[in-house]
Design an enzyme around this catalytic site. Structure first.
Site, PDB file in Angstrom:
ATOM      1  N   GLY A  49       0.865  -1.173   0.000  1.00 45.03           N
ATOM      2  CA  GLY A  49       0.000   0.000   0.000  1.00 45.03           C
ATOM      3  C   GLY A  49       0.899   1.219   0.000  1.00 45.03           C
ATOM      4  O   GLY A  49       2.018   1.156  -0.492  1.00 45.03           O
ATOM      5  N   GLU A  50       0.406   2.337   0.557  1.00 46.52           N
ATOM      6  CA  GLU A  50       1.253   3.520   0.700  1.00 46.52           C
ATOM      7  C   GLU A  50       1.750   3.561   2.150  1.00 46.52           C
ATOM      8  O   GLU A  50       0.952   3.714   3.067  1.00 46.52           O
ATOM      9  CB  GLU A  50       0.464   4.785   0.369  1.00 46.52           C
ATOM     10  CG  GLU A  50       0.766   5.345  -0.996  1.00 46.52           C
ATOM     11  CD  GLU A  50       2.241   5.376  -1.330  1.00 46.52           C
ATOM     12  OE1 GLU A  50       2.618   4.759  -2.338  1.00 46.52           O
ATOM     13  OE2 GLU A  50       3.042   5.980  -0.592  1.00 46.52           O
ATOM     14  N   CYS A  81       6.361  -5.045   0.633  1.00 43.62           N
ATOM     15  CA  CYS A  81       6.515  -3.694   0.066  1.00 43.62           C
ATOM     16  C   CYS A  81       6.327  -2.628   1.155  1.00 43.62           C
ATOM     17  O   CYS A  81       7.208  -2.442   1.983  1.00 43.62           O
ATOM     18  CB  CYS A  81       5.572  -3.507  -1.117  1.00 43.62           C
ATOM     19  SG  CYS A  81       5.986  -2.073  -2.132  1.00 43.62           S
ATOM     20  N   ILE A 139       6.648  -3.136  -7.291  1.00 45.30           N
ATOM     21  CA  ILE A 139       5.893  -1.935  -7.654  1.00 45.30           C
ATOM     22  C   ILE A 139       6.374  -0.754  -6.816  1.00 45.30           C
ATOM     23  O   ILE A 139       6.171  -0.726  -5.609  1.00 45.30           O
ATOM     24  CB  ILE A 139       4.385  -2.178  -7.474  1.00 45.30           C
ATOM     25  CG1 ILE A 139       3.949  -3.279  -8.458  1.00 45.30           C
ATOM     26  CG2 ILE A 139       3.591  -0.898  -7.701  1.00 45.30           C
ATOM     27  CD1 ILE A 139       2.531  -3.723  -8.304  1.00 45.30           C
ATOM     28  N   ARG A 140       7.046   0.198  -7.470  1.00 45.11           N
ATOM     29  CA  ARG A 140       7.640   1.331  -6.745  1.00 45.11           C
ATOM     30  C   ARG A 140       8.293   0.765  -5.461  1.00 45.11           C
ATOM     31  O   ARG A 140       8.141   1.311  -4.369  1.00 45.11           O
ATOM     32  CB  ARG A 140       6.566   2.383  -6.387  1.00 45.11           C
ATOM     33  CG  ARG A 140       6.047   3.158  -7.602  1.00 45.11           C
ATOM     34  CD  ARG A 140       4.826   4.021  -7.253  1.00 45.11           C
ATOM     35  NE  ARG A 140       5.030   4.804  -6.053  1.00 45.11           N
ATOM     36  CZ  ARG A 140       5.426   6.069  -6.015  1.00 45.11           C
ATOM     37  NH1 ARG A 140       5.632   6.722  -7.127  1.00 45.11           N
ATOM     38  NH2 ARG A 140       5.590   6.692  -4.877  1.00 45.11           N
ATOM     39  N   HIS A 175       5.599  -8.445  -4.182  1.00 39.75           N
ATOM     40  CA  HIS A 175       4.207  -8.757  -3.821  1.00 39.75           C
ATOM     41  C   HIS A 175       3.794 -10.161  -4.249  1.00 39.75           C
ATOM     42  O   HIS A 175       3.139 -10.302  -5.286  1.00 39.75           O
ATOM     43  CB  HIS A 175       3.258  -7.784  -4.534  1.00 39.75           C
ATOM     44  CG  HIS A 175       3.409  -6.351  -4.155  1.00 39.75           C
ATOM     45  ND1 HIS A 175       2.786  -5.810  -3.067  1.00 39.75           N
ATOM     46  CD2 HIS A 175       4.093  -5.341  -4.729  1.00 39.75           C
ATOM     47  CE1 HIS A 175       3.078  -4.518  -2.979  1.00 39.75           C
ATOM     48  NE2 HIS A 175       3.878  -4.208  -3.973  1.00 39.75           N
ATOM     49  N   GLU A 177       1.427 -11.729  -3.168  1.00 47.06           N
ATOM     50  CA  GLU A 177      -0.046 -11.760  -3.118  1.00 47.06           C
ATOM     51  C   GLU A 177      -0.676 -11.402  -4.458  1.00 47.06           C
ATOM     52  O   GLU A 177      -1.860 -11.652  -4.674  1.00 47.06           O
ATOM     53  CB  GLU A 177      -0.560 -10.845  -1.995  1.00 47.06           C
ATOM     54  CG  GLU A 177      -0.493  -9.334  -2.262  1.00 47.06           C
ATOM     55  CD  GLU A 177       0.889  -8.712  -1.999  1.00 47.06           C
ATOM     56  OE1 GLU A 177       1.861  -9.474  -1.825  1.00 47.06           O
ATOM     57  OE2 GLU A 177       0.984  -7.460  -1.985  1.00 47.06           O
TER      58      GLU A 177
END
Lengths: 196, 304
Positions: A49-50, A81, A139-140, A175, A177
């Site tokens: 997430g963020e 992440c 991802i980032r 990730h 998931e």
């Protein structure tokens, strides 16, 4: 009784994907947003997430201290992440007021692999996960800049540490998931069983 | 175009469907806020936004000013990228693939092919598979959502009626999409071909939606959210997160309202938290009654 009850911190992020992966790995998965819900689980996943948003919401709703206490007491925890960032003792260049749960003696660099245009997928060999490399979706993504003596490095990609374990705490930059490959969730579910 | 996700490559691969859609999965449960300056971007980040939408004018001002609304100045977008560490999105006009190319070259994290800007093509949307940067697109119904996904959109949002502070259109679009998905669930294989024809959407994606019971990409709400209760309403209706445009920075106390909307979005099913978040927020944006909007000023009619 043998089915471990594993929570997914559901303040923000890809919660549903973790619930699905945990169920497929043989756990009873539940969402956790409040301290009382944390009491009912044997292990916890902190999702992607963020990290800034997650950290603020955790502080705002009184989750940071209860999380720290449980992790200190040895509750198995797995962060992907943003979840990896939440488990770091230290963040390089944190946003103002960005607090972490801690649990793994490491320094993490946020968005280390770049912005979304640099996000990628690649095969990653993870120490202890059998059956060939896992599907790494970055991802980032952050990477681990440095680790303390107690931390075991489980995977590297492109010369950077992307998976670590310290005691009952596990973290990956990528990730699992988001893939249909549930081996890391089984690995974590086994960690929860062993911790009983 | 098939939406089947590829197996993992041996060498690193960027811009895959999984990486693009996966990015939107990370935004779930969050609030994406419209900002027009680096200072506003920082306020949004501090309030707990999961991403910001960088644009020159919020929709309420685009409405007021009239004229042709275009992609924002690259300087302004870069200023916002430099100011925050959360993802930054920016808008291109519908069908203006060169604006999208420019946004990709600037390194924005998501491109919104948006009806809030003046459409550049009356027939075609941009081919979004051609880009490394993922796209979010607006939809008023399921067929529209699936056509955008067919063109490569990695995230869908309701269109709502941006810049009105009135949530009625977003509610309509979300309910419409949800109801049409529920209807597909009841169809057998024979009926799905006719459904695809009726929806004017690719059969493979229609079949996928019928099996999943949801879109194959993340669904957010957008358009008209002005209060914490609005955001929670959209979440309870099935939106996985919320875009807030003019609602924050056209209100009396943006920092406070932004933080309140973030709280209500996370605890969307807890009226006590929503009540607490709704206290003393100051003036909400004034708002426009959608019934009085002339057809030509309805953004939701743009795109097809």
């Amino acid at each position: 009784m043998n089915t471990p009850v594993i929570g997914v911190l559901a303040l923000q992020g890809d919660v549903r994907e973790h619930l699905t992966a945990l169920a497929a790995a043989g756990a009873e998965a539940r969402t956790v947003r409040r301290p009382a819900e944390l009491d009912g689980v044997e292990g916890l996943v902190i999702p992607g997430g963020e990290s800034t948003t997650m950290s603020k919401l955790a502080a705002l709703f009184g989750m940071l201290e209860p999380l720290r206490e449980r992790v200190r007491a040895g509750m198995p925890v797995y962060g992907t992440c943003a979840g990896m960032i939440m488990l770091a003792e230290k963040i390089l260049d944190p946003r103002s007021g960005q607090e972490t749960v801690g649990g793994i003696d490491m320094i993490v660099r946020r968005n280390a692999f770049g912005r979304q245009n640099e996000s990628f997928e690649a095969a990653v060999e993870v120490d202890g996960v059998e059956g060939g490399p896992v599907e790494g979706v970055f991802i980032r993504a952050p990477w681990v800049e440095s680790v303390g003596a107690e931390v075991r490095v489980l995977a590297e990609y492109g010369g950077h540490v992307v998976a670590v374990r310290q005691g009952n705490a596990l973290a990956t930059s990528f990730h699992p998931e988001l893939t249909g490959d549930h081996r890391l969730h089984r690995f974590f579910t086994d960690m929860v069983r062993s911790a009983r | 175009m098939s939406t089947t996700l590829p197996t993992v490559p041996q060498s690193p691969e960027t811009g895959t469907a999984r990486v693009k859609r996966g990015m939107a999965e990370q935004l779930k449960g969050g609030v994406i806020m419209d900002v027009v300056t680096p200072e506003q971007a920082k306020i949004a980040e501090d309030a707990g936004a999961v991403a910001v939408m960088a644009l020159e004018r919020v929709p309420a001002d685009i409405r007021k000013d009239g004229g042709v609304a275009r992609m924002s100045d690259p300087d302004m977008i870069e200023g916002i990228i430099d100011a925050v560490s959360i993802p930054v999105m920016a808008k291109s006009r519908i069908g203006h693939f060169v604006e999208a190319q420019v946004l990709q070259s600037l390194g924005v994290d998501y491109i919104d092919e948006s009806e809030v800007l003046t459409p550049a093509d009356e027939v075609n949307h941009s081919d979004k598979w051609a880009f490394t940067t993922p796209f979010v697109c607006g939809a008023t119904n399921l067929g529209e959502a699936l056509r955008r996904i067919g063109e490569g959109a990695a995230m869908i949002r309701s269109k709502g009626e941006a810049g009105t502070g009135n949530v009625v259109e977003a509610v309509r679009h979300l309910r419409q999409i949800k109801n049409e998905i529920a209807r597909l669930r009841g169809f057998d294989n024979n009926e799905l071909y006719a459904a695809a024809k009726e929806l004017r959407a690719p059969y493979e994606i229609v079949k996928e939606v019928a099996a999943l019971g949801k879109l194959p990409v993340v669904l957010f709400s957008a358009g008209g959210v002005a209060t914490p209760a609005d955001a929670a309403l959209m979440r309870q209706l099935g939106a996985e997160g919320v875009f807030v445009g003019s609602g924050i920075f056209k209100s009396g106390d943006p920092a406070k309202r932004a933080a309140a909307i973030v709280k209500a979005t996370t605890f969307y099913d807890d009226p006590k938290v929503i009540a607490e978040a709704s206290r003393n927020l100051g003036e909400a944006m004034v708002g426009i009654n959608c019934d009085t909007l002339p057809e030509a000023e309805r953004y939701a009619n743009r795109g097809w």
